[in-house]
Design a protein around this motif. Structure first.
Motif, PDB file in Angstrom:
ATOM      1  N   VAL A  47      18.851  -1.079  19.142  1.00 54.16           N
ATOM      2  CA  VAL A  47      18.424   0.149  18.599  1.00 54.16           C
ATOM      3  C   VAL A  47      18.974   0.242  17.296  1.00 54.16           C
ATOM      4  O   VAL A  47      18.266   0.808  16.375  1.00 54.16           O
ATOM      5  CB  VAL A  47      18.830   1.182  19.758  1.00 54.16           C
ATOM      6  N   GLN A  51      16.582  -1.924  14.755  1.00 50.45           N
ATOM      7  CA  GLN A  51      15.319  -1.024  14.676  1.00 50.45           C
ATOM      8  C   GLN A  51      15.382   0.256  14.028  1.00 50.45           C
ATOM      9  O   GLN A  51      14.505   0.610  13.329  1.00 50.45           O
ATOM     10  CB  GLN A  51      14.647  -0.724  15.985  1.00 50.45           C
ATOM     11  N   SER A  52      16.544   1.227  14.191  1.00 48.11           N
ATOM     12  CA  SER A  52      16.717   2.269  13.457  1.00 48.11           C
ATOM     13  C   SER A  52      17.251   2.254  11.822  1.00 48.11           C
ATOM     14  O   SER A  52      17.290   3.240  11.238  1.00 48.11           O
ATOM     15  CB  SER A  52      17.671   3.345  14.143  1.00 48.11           C
TER      16      SER A  52
END
Length: 192
Positions: A58, A61-62
């Protein structure tokens, strides 16, 4: 290979001593209980590892991983002077350092190996470990752990009432060990 040989020797010695002492039944029971406890522990730790692997994905991807790499850029340039301009190497180093800070040695290992390979390539493949590769090993072995998740998972699997009641001791010991080790590494770098 050496670990396999040592394991076989230990097993053979255990069987011999259990036979001589007449405690083969207790040794067999201990063997079965130990195997069962090991499986229970591994399953518990897999859950923790999956959780943190998900968190790191996460973060990637962020874009949080890139921000973390930028945040660690100056310490990385000081500790790893050979990696000044290689931004992909900065990402591997920041990832390995971050994983160690979170107490995820298993997740840090692949990133550290990739970073060491890149450091070896940058230093010219001299055959000897570069100062930056040695510093990476020092940081991996003595990293400041803010959130010791692997230790907490082992403590929870062993039935601890509060898995994280060790935090102040972990923070103090890792801060001292990391400071002393990095300081010694920097002194040795300037002496050599």
């Amino acid at each position: 290979m050496a670990i396999s040989v040592m394991f076989c020797i230990m097993m053979a010695l255990s069987i011999i001593f259990a036979s001589v002492n007449g405690t083969t039944a207790q040794a067999g029971n201990g063997l079965m209980e130990g195997a069962q406890d090991a499986v229970t522990l591994v399953i518990g730790m897999m859950g923790t590892l999956c959780l943190w692997c998900g968190v790191t994905e996460v973060m990637r991807q962020s874009g949080l991983s890139d921000k973390l790499t930028r945040l660690l850029r100056h310490p990385i340039r000081i500790l790893f002077p050979e990696a000044r301009e290689d931004m992909s190497l900065h990402g591997d180093l920041a990832g390995a350092i971050s994983a160690n800070i979170l107490g995820l040695g298993n997740a840090a290992t692949p990133l550290s190996i990739r970073a060491c390979s890149s450091l070896h390539r940058i230093s010219g493949n001299t055959g000897a470990a570069s100062d930056s590769a040695c510093m990476l090993v020092i940081l991996g072995a003595t990293s400041i752990q803010i959130f010791p998740s692997t230790i907490a998972a082992v403590r929870a699997g062993a039935g601890a009432q509060s898995s994280f009641d060790i935090l102040p001791a972990v923070w103090l010991t890792t801060l001292v060990s990391c400071t002393v080790s990095v300081g010694f590494g920097l002194i040795m770098r300037h002496r050599g």
